[in-house]
Design an enzyme around this catalytic site. Structure first.
Site, PDB file in Angstrom:
ATOM      1  N   ASP A 105       4.107   5.004  -4.639  1.00  0.00           N
ATOM      2  CA  ASP A 105       3.417   4.154  -3.461  1.00  0.00           C
ATOM      3  C   ASP A 105       3.840   2.960  -2.909  1.00  0.00           C
ATOM      4  OD1 ASP A 105       2.298   6.664  -3.791  1.00  0.00           O
ATOM      5  OD2 ASP A 105       0.153   6.039  -3.669  1.00  0.00           O
ATOM      6  N   HIS A 156       3.097   7.563   3.927  1.00  0.00           N
ATOM      7  CA  HIS A 156       2.033   6.736   3.381  1.00  0.00           C
ATOM      8  C   HIS A 156       1.634   5.743   4.587  1.00  0.00           C
ATOM      9  CE1 HIS A 156      -0.179   5.537   0.041  1.00  0.00           C
ATOM     10  NE2 HIS A 156       0.182   4.272   0.075  1.00  0.00           N
ATOM     11  N   HIS A 160      -0.356   0.803   6.174  1.00  0.00           N
ATOM     12  CA  HIS A 160      -1.065   0.882   4.875  1.00  0.00           C
ATOM     13  C   HIS A 160      -2.516   0.520   5.127  1.00  0.00           C
ATOM     14  CE1 HIS A 160      -2.213   0.476   0.626  1.00  0.00           C
ATOM     15  NE2 HIS A 160      -1.020   1.051   0.490  1.00  0.00           N
ATOM     16  N   HIS A 257       3.401   2.508  -8.599  1.00  0.00           N
ATOM     17  CA  HIS A 257       3.821   2.015  -7.253  1.00  0.00           C
ATOM     18  C   HIS A 257       5.109   1.387  -7.477  1.00  0.00           C
ATOM     19  CE1 HIS A 257      -0.565   2.139  -7.104  1.00  0.00           C
ATOM     20  NE2 HIS A 257      -0.528   1.898  -5.671  1.00  0.00           N
TER      21      HIS A 257
END
Length: 727
Positions: A105, A156, A160, A257
């Site tokens: 991510d 995504h 964010h 991540h």
């Protein structure tokens, strides 16, 4: 009293010629539209960058459950990590046994994602990257590398945000913008979506489920995780490896991540994990391949590709602009602070030099006897103040001969009649058709009887000792002119107080420094003394600019004359009383100064101090910095809104404190009360903005080649001079 009146017949120009001249003189207005557009673009770029900076890329713990879960939410808790929420009933799927989908991510990150790609390539595996749209826009080449090496990209969001905490329109905007920048970078769309701040199905909350329902309605396959390694907390490569290792041969979606901070531990853990999974015969691949589904990609249309490319370009331009303006903000602050401190030191050195009686350094030799003086008063519609001006001159305590010449420049309010009606000895009134202040001064110089000439505006009042103080420095044959100390007489009201502070700090304090540096740019028209031979060496006053005093002073500096400042030569003048009048006055001053700077630009390459020191200073601090000041102000507001406001407030407060100290010292040098400094912080929010708008207008007028007409201001005669204060 002798009176000499001259009359000159001037034929008016033909109507067509007059109309053409008026059009040529009209102030430009279109540039304000361009300035407004520029400010909108700057603000838009900063808002865009501020929106993008929300892409922090960190995870937080799920909020505690405060209400009983619904039946649908309980089903989600028991479901697999891949959710199909497009229908009325949620569907889910799990990965087959001994199958792993590595997901990352918050990237792509220009530092960590390439290192991760190298590790994946070395192990020959593919992964799924849930990318933030803002970072795709920042790193399109890196995004293309991810796709080219066979990896999968999921959505995504763009910045964010926590999708459970934003309205649905914002959610749709987030995913739409990400799809577009992905299309601009790779020509593809994706069907995979992972909400920020999500984890395993068992941690889903009711607000998160509502957001995921909305994503399902947009056609996305929502991907959660079986294993949340919590690598974002950087617990160490060993704990990350332990958390990421599947148990009992189960298939797993593993969340890690590749951005949002230091990901060195994650990369080390991935390398070791892939070795371990290979030894245990796990299959590691993309999410869709692990599920036996078609590719997550779909071809994007040309419209989305174009919009995405433009969006990426706009974001990169906004980031570059914001970065550059941050440096400009720092540079402007440092330069302004350095100027204040430097001029403060120079002012202190000037005081040490000129004060101290007979022991002071640089004192001009005394005149053997007081030389006769001619005082020239150019006057245009100065009926309200001309009487006070003339009376202050004829009542001077100067022991020598004082000749006063009032040059009426075509006044229509009876200025000449008032001056003539005073019937004061030694005063002459010369009437001439209106031709402008320089022409009126040249007329006065031509009729003056003496070699020491003092020029004073028709709205200015001298103190009794002023003429003597002005004449004293001219005892040095190298001194061509002397600048006096101008005071604001009408200080009541906020505008008057602001101008009073500006005159003391911005004018008189600066003149002390310029005197010491030997590069005085202006002997003000309100009060100045000149040697006739110095005026003759530059052919008198020029009609080329609207700042005749600056033009004359610069010409004398280039001719090698020394220009000095005499702090004790006090003159009281009437300052504008309204913002409109202030604008007109400063507009003329600024435009005329630009004209004079351009006229004398060759002084930069000439020997001597003036060109390199003075013109460079004026260009930087009176042109360049005011031009960028609006952007600096917008940047300051942006920093307050986006970042921690305390540093910005602290810097502003520190700057105001330094200004206040400088103002206190300047007022102390001028024997003025420091109580007026309470208006200084307020000056930063109105007066300062007005001054840099004046510079913008002046530069635009000069750039467009418009010949500005003389900006007259109305006199009210409302000021009075305090009691004489002798040093």
């Amino acid at each position: 009293m002798s009176r000499q009146t001259t009359h000159t017949a001037v034929m008016p120009p033909p109507p067509a010629e007059e109309a053409t001249r008026r059009r040529r003189r009209a102030d430009p207005r279109g540039h304000w539209f361009l300035v407004a557009i520029l400010m909108v673009l700057v603000s838009g770029a900063l808002v865009f960058e501020g929106y993008v900076t929300g892409a922090q890329g960190e995870t937080h713990a799920a909020p505690p459950v405060t209400a009983p879960p619904s039946a649908e939410l309980r089903r989600i808790w028991q479901s697999g990590p891949v959710l199909n929420l497009t229908g009325s009933k949620p569907g889910s799927v799990r990965l087959p046994a001994r199958t792993v989908a590595l997901t990352f991510d918050d990237g792509p990150d220009p530092r960590w994602t390439p290192q991760l790609l190298d590790v994946l390539k070395r192990h020959g595996v593919k992964a799924t990257f849930f990318a933030v749209g803002a970072k795709i826009a920042e790193n399109p080449e890196l995004t293309r590398r991810i796709v080219a090496e066979g990896h999968e990209i999921g959505n995504h969001t763009y910045a964010h945000p926590d999708l459970s905490a934003i309205p649905e329109w914002r959610l749709r905007l987030e995913v739409s913008l990400t799809q577009k920048v992905l299309a601009g970078a790779t020509g593809r769309h994706t069907r995979l979506m992972r909400p920020p701040y999500s984890s395993t199905p068992g941690s889903v909350t009711a607000p998160q489920l509502r957001a995921m329902r909305a994503l399902g309605g947009e056609g996305y396959l929502v991907v959660l995780t079986d294993i949340d390694t919590k690598d974002w907390s950087r617990p160490g490569a060993g704990p990350i490896l332990h958390a990421a290792t599947p148990r009992r041969g189960r298939g797993s979606v593993i969340m890690m991540h590749d951005s949002g901070g230091d990901r060195g531990q994650t990369i080390t853990a991935v390398d070791r994990l892939l070795t371990l999974l290979s030894e245990r015969n796990y299959r590691v691949t993309t999410l869709t391949a692990a599920l036996g589904m078609p590719s997550a990609y779909a071809s994007a249309g040309p419209g989305d590709r174009l919009i995405g490319a433009a969006l990426g370009l706009a974001q990169r331009a906004s980031a570059a602009f914001t970065g550059a303006m941050s440096w400009v903000l720092v540079a402007a602050g440092v330069l302004t602070m350095a100027r204040l401190l430097f001029f403060l030191v120079l002012a202190w050195m000037h005081v040490q030099r000129v004060r101290g009686g007979r022991r002071r350094v640089g004192r001009a030799p005394a005149w053997l006897s007081p030389p006769p003086v001619s005082v020239i008063v150019p006057a245009y519609n100065e009926a309200v103040g001309i009487e006070a001006t003339v009376r202050s001159l004829v009542t001077s305590d100067y022991p020598g001969v004082v000749e006063v010449i009032v040059v009426d420049d075509g006044s229509t309010d009876g200025t000449a009649a008032i001056a003539s009606g005073l019937r004061s000895p030694g005063v002459r009134v010369i009437e001439r058709p209106n031709g402008g202040k320089p022409a009126a001064l040249n007329t006065g110089i031509m009729h003056a009887s003496h070699d020491i000439l003092i020029m004073v505006d028709g709205d200015t009042v001298f103190e009794p000792a002023t003429i003597g103080h002005l004449v004293r420095p001219l005892g040095d044959p190298q001194v061509g002119a002397v600048s006096g100390n101008t005071k604001v007489g009408n200080r009541r009201g906020m505008i008057g107080r602001w101008q009073h502070i500006e005159y003391v700090i911005g004018f008189n304090l600066d003149r002390r420094a310029f005197d010491l540096l030997g590069c005085m740019p202006t002997v003000p028209g309100a009060i100045g003394a000149f040697r006739r031979s110095a005026l003759a060496s530059v052919s008198g006053l020029s009609l080329d600019t609207l700042a005749e005093d600056t033009d004359l002073t610069m010409a004398m500096c280039r001719a090698g004359w020394r220009i000095v400042y005499e702090e004790n030569a006090l003159a009281w003048t009437e300052a504008p009383t309204s913002l409109r009048q202030l604008w007109r006055q400063r507009y003329r001053w600024c435009y005329g100064t630009l004209q004079a700077m351009w006229k004398h630009r060759r002084a930069v390459v000439e020997p001597g101090r003036f060109g390199r020191r003075c013109l460079g200073y004026l260009a930087l601090f009176q042109v360049v910095l005011p031009l960028v000041a609006p952007v600096v102000d917008i940047m300051a507001v942006y920093s307050l809104a986006i970042n921690d406001p305390l540093p910005v407030v602290a810097v502003w407060a520190g700057f105001v404190l330094v200004q206040a100290f400088t103002g206190w010292y300047a007022l102390r040098l001028d024997r003025e009360r420091a109580s007026v400094l309470w208006v200084l912080p307020l000056q930063q929010f109105v007066y300062r903005q007005l001054m840099y708008l004046v510079v913008i207008q002046s530069v635009a007028t000069a750039m467009l080649g418009v010949r500005l007409r003389w900006q007259t201001i109305s006199r009210e005669g409302t000021f009075s001079t305090p009691a004489t204060r002798r040093p």
